[in-house]
Design a protein around this motif. Sequence first.
Motif, PDB file in Angstrom:
ATOM      1  N   LEU A 236      41.379 -65.115 -72.255  1.00  0.00           N
ATOM      2  CA  LEU A 236      40.297 -64.127 -72.194  1.00  0.00           C
ATOM      3  C   LEU A 236      38.990 -64.780 -71.754  1.00  0.00           C
ATOM      4  O   LEU A 236      38.214 -64.186 -70.998  1.00  0.00           O
ATOM      5  N   THR A 239      39.259 -65.235 -68.053  1.00  0.00           N
ATOM      6  CA  THR A 239      39.064 -63.953 -67.381  1.00  0.00           C
ATOM      7  C   THR A 239      37.594 -63.583 -67.338  1.00  0.00           C
ATOM      8  O   THR A 239      37.089 -63.098 -66.320  1.00  0.00           O
ATOM      9  N   GLU A 240      36.890 -63.823 -68.446  1.00  0.00           N
ATOM     10  CA  GLU A 240      35.459 -63.530 -68.494  1.00  0.00           C
ATOM     11  C   GLU A 240      34.700 -64.357 -67.458  1.00  0.00           C
ATOM     12  O   GLU A 240      33.793 -63.856 -66.780  1.00  0.00           O
ATOM     13  N   THR A 243      35.460 -62.853 -63.956  1.00  0.00           N
ATOM     14  CA  THR A 243      34.785 -61.580 -63.698  1.00  0.00           C
ATOM     15  C   THR A 243      33.296 -61.803 -63.454  1.00  0.00           C
ATOM     16  O   THR A 243      32.693 -61.175 -62.576  1.00  0.00           O
ATOM     17  N   LEU A 258      43.721 -55.871 -72.335  1.00  0.00           N
ATOM     18  CA  LEU A 258      44.188 -57.117 -71.746  1.00  0.00           C
ATOM     19  C   LEU A 258      44.681 -58.085 -72.826  1.00  0.00           C
ATOM     20  O   LEU A 258      45.725 -58.731 -72.654  1.00  0.00           O
ATOM     21  N   ALA A 276      46.382 -69.282 -66.232  1.00  0.00           N
ATOM     22  CA  ALA A 276      45.177 -68.825 -65.534  1.00  0.00           C
ATOM     23  C   ALA A 276      45.518 -68.127 -64.222  1.00  0.00           C
ATOM     24  O   ALA A 276      44.812 -67.213 -63.796  1.00  0.00           O
ATOM     25  N   VAL A 279      46.244 -64.392 -65.085  1.00  0.00           N
ATOM     26  CA  VAL A 279      45.082 -63.523 -65.319  1.00  0.00           C
ATOM     27  C   VAL A 279      44.244 -63.352 -64.054  1.00  0.00           C
ATOM     28  O   VAL A 279      43.628 -62.300 -63.849  1.00  0.00           O
ATOM     29  N   ARG A 280      44.229 -64.361 -63.180  1.00  0.00           N
ATOM     30  CA  ARG A 280      43.516 -64.204 -61.909  1.00  0.00           C
ATOM     31  C   ARG A 280      44.168 -63.103 -61.063  1.00  0.00           C
ATOM     32  O   ARG A 280      43.484 -62.260 -60.477  1.00  0.00           O
ATOM     33  N   LEU A 283      43.324 -59.756 -62.565  1.00  0.00           N
ATOM     34  CA  LEU A 283      41.938 -59.369 -62.281  1.00  0.00           C
ATOM     35  C   LEU A 283      41.796 -58.867 -60.847  1.00  0.00           C
ATOM     36  O   LEU A 283      41.159 -57.833 -60.600  1.00  0.00           O
TER      37      LEU A 283
END
Length: 320
Positions: A236, A239-240, A243, A258, A276, A279-280, A283
């Motif tokens: 997370l 992801t932050e 973004t 998520l 990673a 999550v990329r 996103l």
Amino acid sequence: MSSRAVPPEAKATAKASRQINVVLRNPAPPAPLDPELPAPNRTMANSGPFAEIMKELDRMVGLEHVKELIFEIYALLQVGQYRSEAGLLSNPQVYHMIFKGNPGTGKTTVARIIAKLFQSMGLLQKGHLIEVERADLVGEYIGHTAIKTRELVKKAMGGVLFIDEAYSLARGGEKDFGKEAIDCLVKSMEDFRDQFILILAGYPEEMEQFLATNPGLPSRFPIQLDFEDYSVDQLLQITEQMTKEKDYVMLPQTVAKLKQHLAEEKVMVWRSFSNARYVRNLLEKSIRHQAVRLMGQYNSAPSKQELMTIRPEDLRLYKN
């Protein structure tokens, strides 16, 4: 007899280098040599060439043991310079490495950072990274593999040759040309000892099996790093970061959705979970879905806030 003056910081780092040398010779964490040794002091690196490298490292989520080892390598190189200036011997080290970890755990990024470190400390002339896999090394006929491998080693001179999924070189039978690539790499490590760094990377279990195929391999790679899978909370955080870098924000409801999905996904596909990278991809897919949603909702340009916001409905979790 007069003694040569040694800066106080050099005394402290020289004392710490005893522990550093043990770490580099033995990948397993050793017991502390001196319980009174202070924690690593990074103040000296804040204004030098290592400062930007540390900033890049610190931006990476997790990987604390990896960050500590990189600082140990930096400290060893710096102390070596102090020793040379003091008229002492500075014993050379072998820096070829093994990276063990699942996809998306930062192995390639760390390899690139290490290349920059070695270049900034004068160990490598260029500090570039050449990333290859089996297909780039193994040829189609006798002698072709050696030619391809030597050519890639030549390109890596002054930098790092990074071989992903290196265990695949040992997966064929007796007639497979992968063994020829391994033999050529080992010879290059001897012939060009101080001119390039070789890093072999892959899944932990497969890399252990790969090293077992040749009794002489483990000793040629004194530095072995384990890249653990990221936890849900760390994913997370990643992801932050992503973004924010892209000028997007996720609503709290989106983050909650998520988080639940990641917890379920890590349990279901633990062996092939890409961390990673996963999550990329999620996103980027969400950004595409957000764009389609906005085009359907508005006849003119949406507000800046809407352009930035990723809603729960944008986070579609089906496979495609």
